[in-house]
Design an enzyme around this catalytic site. Structure first.
Site, mmCIF file in Angstrom:
data_model
loop_
_atom_site.group_PDB
_atom_site.id
_atom_site.type_symbol
_atom_site.label_atom_id
_atom_site.label_comp_id
_atom_site.label_asym_id
_atom_site.label_seq_id
_atom_site.Cartn_x
_atom_site.Cartn_y
_atom_site.Cartn_z
ATOM 1 C CB SER A 44 -0.968 -0.049 1.196
ATOM 2 O OG SER A 44 -2.001 0.892 1.033
ATOM 3 C CG ASP A 158 -4.315 -2.238 0.672
ATOM 4 O OD1 ASP A 158 -3.205 -2.765 0.875
ATOM 5 O OD2 ASP A 158 -4.716 -1.229 1.283
#
Length: 317
Positions: A44, A158
């Site tokens: 991320s 993610d």
């Protein structure tokens, strides 16, 4: 007698949204201590910072994020109703591209990989070759916020869903010693609430710090609300009626908050089963998920926490 083999050091940069600017402070402290990182694995926001670091341009990124205000953050928002996320992420990709000259991961001076999740199978996807920006874009795709990245028949989102701190990935890359940065350890107790700490710019070692400008949060929210209302689709009529400036942050807080509470629990389990050689845990749980304009505080906390943690690495590198 043959010389002692030097240990290879891997840096595992975890998820954390706006708290991720702390990774820059961590890197500054490592550089100051002359600790050479041989491998970088990021998830991320950790993938975003890690990619820029691996390209050798972390100082330029630091100087820019220290100047971010709500107006600039708003410029990165490209609303795309009614797709599979609120934000397309192309403007953020363009932002990252400014600080990475190489096109492919294989061209980076320091070996790097980004961790993502295949939404269809739930598998961890380690991206270690190919387009850098696409890899970062996949790793930051928070479900419900960013539209996923479609690659090789996979729907990538993610990586924090399966591996919030990629310690295991850094080891797979070849690291003998892994330094991990955990930005989720105190978010449950703080839950993104609280006042921002007052910090002294003089105490940050990076070359310079610009004093934060007054934040015009309401203008940012008003502009975002206007973007959503400007979408002319009958199916959005009720949604537009529900949208209010005061309620919009709650939508983001719920989405991010739910994700990071889950990631904090996964992180706790993973750190017990596969602990890094050095764990750095900046105390930034009070920062809200979208407070990217508070880079000064995040960088300082990352720097100071790393400086105080490095003593335990003595003699290992």
């Amino acid at each position: 007698m043959s010389p002692k083999k030097k240990n290879k050091i891997g840096l595992a940069l975890g998820t954390g949204s706006a708290r991720g600017w702390a990774h820059i402070g961590v890197i500054n402290a490592l550089n100051e201590a002359n600790i050479k990182v041989d491998y970088v694995a990021g998830v991320s926001i950790g993938a975003l910072v890690g990619a820029v670091y691996a390209s050798g341009n972390i100082n330029a990124l630091r100087d820019v994020v220290l100047q971010l205000d709500w107006k600039q953050i708003f410029s990165f928002v490209d609303i795309v109703f009614p797709k599979s996320g609120l934000i397309d992420g192309n403007k953020i990709a363009d932002f990252v591209r400014k600080y990475i000259k190489a096109k492919n991961i294989e061209e980076l001076p320091v070996p790097f990989c980004a961790v993502s999740t295949d939404l269809t199978t739930g598998r961890e996807i380690i991206i270690k070759k190919g387009d850098i920006i696409e890899a970062v874009r996949a790793s930051i795709s928070t479900p419900g916020i960013f539209t996923p990245v479609i690659k090789d028949n996979m729907t990538l989102v993610d990586g924090g869903l399966v591996n919030p701190i990629p310690v295991s990935v850094a080891r797979k890359m070849g690291a003998d010693i892994v330094i991990a940065v955990d930005l989720t350890h105190d978010i449950i107790s703080n839950r993104g609430v609280g006042k921002t700490k007052t910090v002294s710019p003089k105490s940050i070692k990076p070359d310079k710090v610009l004093v934060s400008r007054p934040m015009k949060k309401q203008k940012f929210l008003a502009g975002l609300n206007t973007k959503i209302h400007s979408i002319n689709m009958p199916a959005l009529t009720n949604i537009k009626q529900w949208m209010r400036i005061n309620t919009l942050p709650n939508i983001f807080e719920v989405l991010f908050g739910s994700l990071y509470i889950m990631e904090a629990q996964i992180t706790s389990i993973q750190l017990k089963s596969d602990p890094p050689d050095l764990l750095i845990q900046p105390k930034l749980g009070h920062l809200r998920y979208l407070e990217f304009h508070k880079a000064q505080e995040a960088i300082l906390e990352g720097y100071n926490t790393t400086k105080s943690s490095l003593k335990s690495l003595s003699g290992k590198y």
